[in-house]
Motif scaffolding. Sequence first.
Motif, PDB file in Angstrom:
ATOM      1  N   PHE A  16       0.830  -1.214   0.000  1.00  0.00           N
ATOM      2  CA  PHE A  16       0.000   0.000   0.000  1.00  0.00           C
ATOM      3  C   PHE A  16       0.861   1.259   0.000  1.00  0.00           C
ATOM      4  O   PHE A  16       0.599   2.210  -0.737  1.00  0.00           O
ATOM      5  CB  PHE A  16      -0.923  -0.004   1.232  1.00  0.00           C
ATOM      6  N   PHE A  19       2.558   1.660  -3.346  1.00  0.00           N
ATOM      7  CA  PHE A  19       1.529   2.075  -4.303  1.00  0.00           C
ATOM      8  C   PHE A  19       1.391   3.599  -4.285  1.00  0.00           C
ATOM      9  O   PHE A  19       1.357   4.254  -5.330  1.00  0.00           O
ATOM     10  CB  PHE A  19       0.202   1.405  -3.940  1.00  0.00           C
ATOM     11  N   LEU A  20       1.331   4.159  -3.085  1.00  0.00           N
ATOM     12  CA  LEU A  20       1.196   5.608  -2.947  1.00  0.00           C
ATOM     13  C   LEU A  20       2.449   6.341  -3.419  1.00  0.00           C
ATOM     14  O   LEU A  20       2.355   7.396  -4.050  1.00  0.00           O
ATOM     15  CB  LEU A  20       0.903   5.965  -1.485  1.00  0.00           C
ATOM     16  N   GLY A  23       2.516   6.331  -7.185  1.00  0.00           N
ATOM     17  CA  GLY A  23       1.453   7.219  -7.658  1.00  0.00           C
ATOM     18  C   GLY A  23       1.833   8.680  -7.536  1.00  0.00           C
ATOM     19  O   GLY A  23       1.571   9.480  -8.444  1.00  0.00           O
ATOM     20  N   VAL A 143       1.377  -2.186  -7.293  1.00  0.00           N
ATOM     21  CA  VAL A 143       2.243  -1.011  -7.195  1.00  0.00           C
ATOM     22  C   VAL A 143       2.340  -0.296  -8.545  1.00  0.00           C
ATOM     23  O   VAL A 143       2.227   0.929  -8.632  1.00  0.00           O
ATOM     24  CB  VAL A 143       3.641  -1.424  -6.696  1.00  0.00           C
ATOM     25  N   SER A 145       0.230  -0.305 -10.968  1.00  0.00           N
ATOM     26  CA  SER A 145      -1.055   0.261 -11.403  1.00  0.00           C
ATOM     27  C   SER A 145      -1.265   1.684 -10.908  1.00  0.00           C
ATOM     28  O   SER A 145      -2.050   2.445 -11.486  1.00  0.00           O
ATOM     29  CB  SER A 145      -2.210  -0.615 -10.914  1.00  0.00           C
ATOM     30  N   SER A 146      -0.567   2.068  -9.849  1.00  0.00           N
ATOM     31  CA  SER A 146      -0.764   3.414  -9.301  1.00  0.00           C
ATOM     32  C   SER A 146      -0.293   4.500 -10.261  1.00  0.00           C
ATOM     33  O   SER A 146      -0.745   5.643 -10.176  1.00  0.00           O
ATOM     34  CB  SER A 146      -0.040   3.548  -7.962  1.00  0.00           C
ATOM     35  N   SER A 147       0.616   4.162 -11.179  1.00  0.00           N
ATOM     36  CA  SER A 147       1.057   5.165 -12.153  1.00  0.00           C
ATOM     37  C   SER A 147      -0.109   5.649 -13.003  1.00  0.00           C
ATOM     38  O   SER A 147      -0.179   6.831 -13.373  1.00  0.00           O
ATOM     39  CB  SER A 147       2.161   4.587 -13.051  1.00  0.00           C
ATOM     40  N   LEU A 149      -3.591   4.852 -12.049  1.00  0.00           N
ATOM     41  CA  LEU A 149      -4.735   5.161 -11.194  1.00  0.00           C
ATOM     42  C   LEU A 149      -4.575   6.504 -10.490  1.00  0.00           C
ATOM     43  O   LEU A 149      -5.547   7.244 -10.336  1.00  0.00           O
ATOM     44  CB  LEU A 149      -4.925   4.049 -10.154  1.00  0.00           C
ATOM     45  N   ILE A 150      -3.368   6.823 -10.063  1.00  0.00           N
ATOM     46  CA  ILE A 150      -3.124   8.106  -9.395  1.00  0.00           C
ATOM     47  C   ILE A 150      -2.578   9.126 -10.384  1.00  0.00           C
ATOM     48  O   ILE A 150      -3.109  10.231 -10.510  1.00  0.00           O
ATOM     49  CB  ILE A 150      -2.154   7.936  -8.206  1.00  0.00           C
TER      50      ILE A 150
END
Length: 261
Positions: A16, A19-20, A23, A143, A145-147, A149-150
Amino acid sequence: MGKKKGFFHYENFLVFTMFLVVGLVFLDRLSLGFIFPKIAPDLGLSNTQLGITVSVTGVFFGLSTLIFASLSDFLGKKKPMLVIFVFLFSIATLLSGWVGSFVSLLLVRGIMGLAEGPVMPLVQSIVIHESSEKRRGFNMGIVQSSSSLIGGTLAPVVTVALAAAYGWRSSFYIIAIPGILLGLIIWKFLKEPKLNLAHHLKNSKAKPTKADYVSVFKTRNIWLSTIVGICNMIYILTILPFYPLSMQNLLIMGNHKLVCY
């Protein structure tokens, strides 16, 4: 039989948090293009200067990725480097709100590229070393996917909304805060990862040698993946920075036509 882990354990916390981090790298990097229509009139910047700024950021991003991510393998120190770079790119985002000219903008975004480059490989390296064997691909996918999604989904909405409500300078100040907080969280709670990925294999090494490093570039799939990645980034970094400007110009042309009618 091993005891079943609950949801709140270190592996999930790590995924998590990373991931942030990833992002925020893309949110901070792409934010310039999304709010450039508001920045350009204040600083007297042209579309060409936007392109130059994006290019300089990309050059420093690429060079620092190769240099510092490789250095982290040889030193075996990933946590300290990640903490330093997270703080640096957050400070660069903060400084983006203080720029007063094209030169200062170029300098700040160059620093941002330098700081953000190693973050992705450091993050993925930490995740793959700390993930359980059955979850490596899954964790790395989350991890990565945050590029999108965020960075690709939330960034244009959040940065434009902040710029419209509080001004473009304040938008940079605000989006820098999460990065600084994440840097503190990583510094306090992240464990230095075990460097030995294949700990169950005999003759495995914790740190790579120069020969190991050179051998990577002899692998055909590495070169193929590199070419694909280059083409992908050329597409993304050509479209995203100039898309908001194109939409603004279309809107202005549409309003002009309505006035003429």
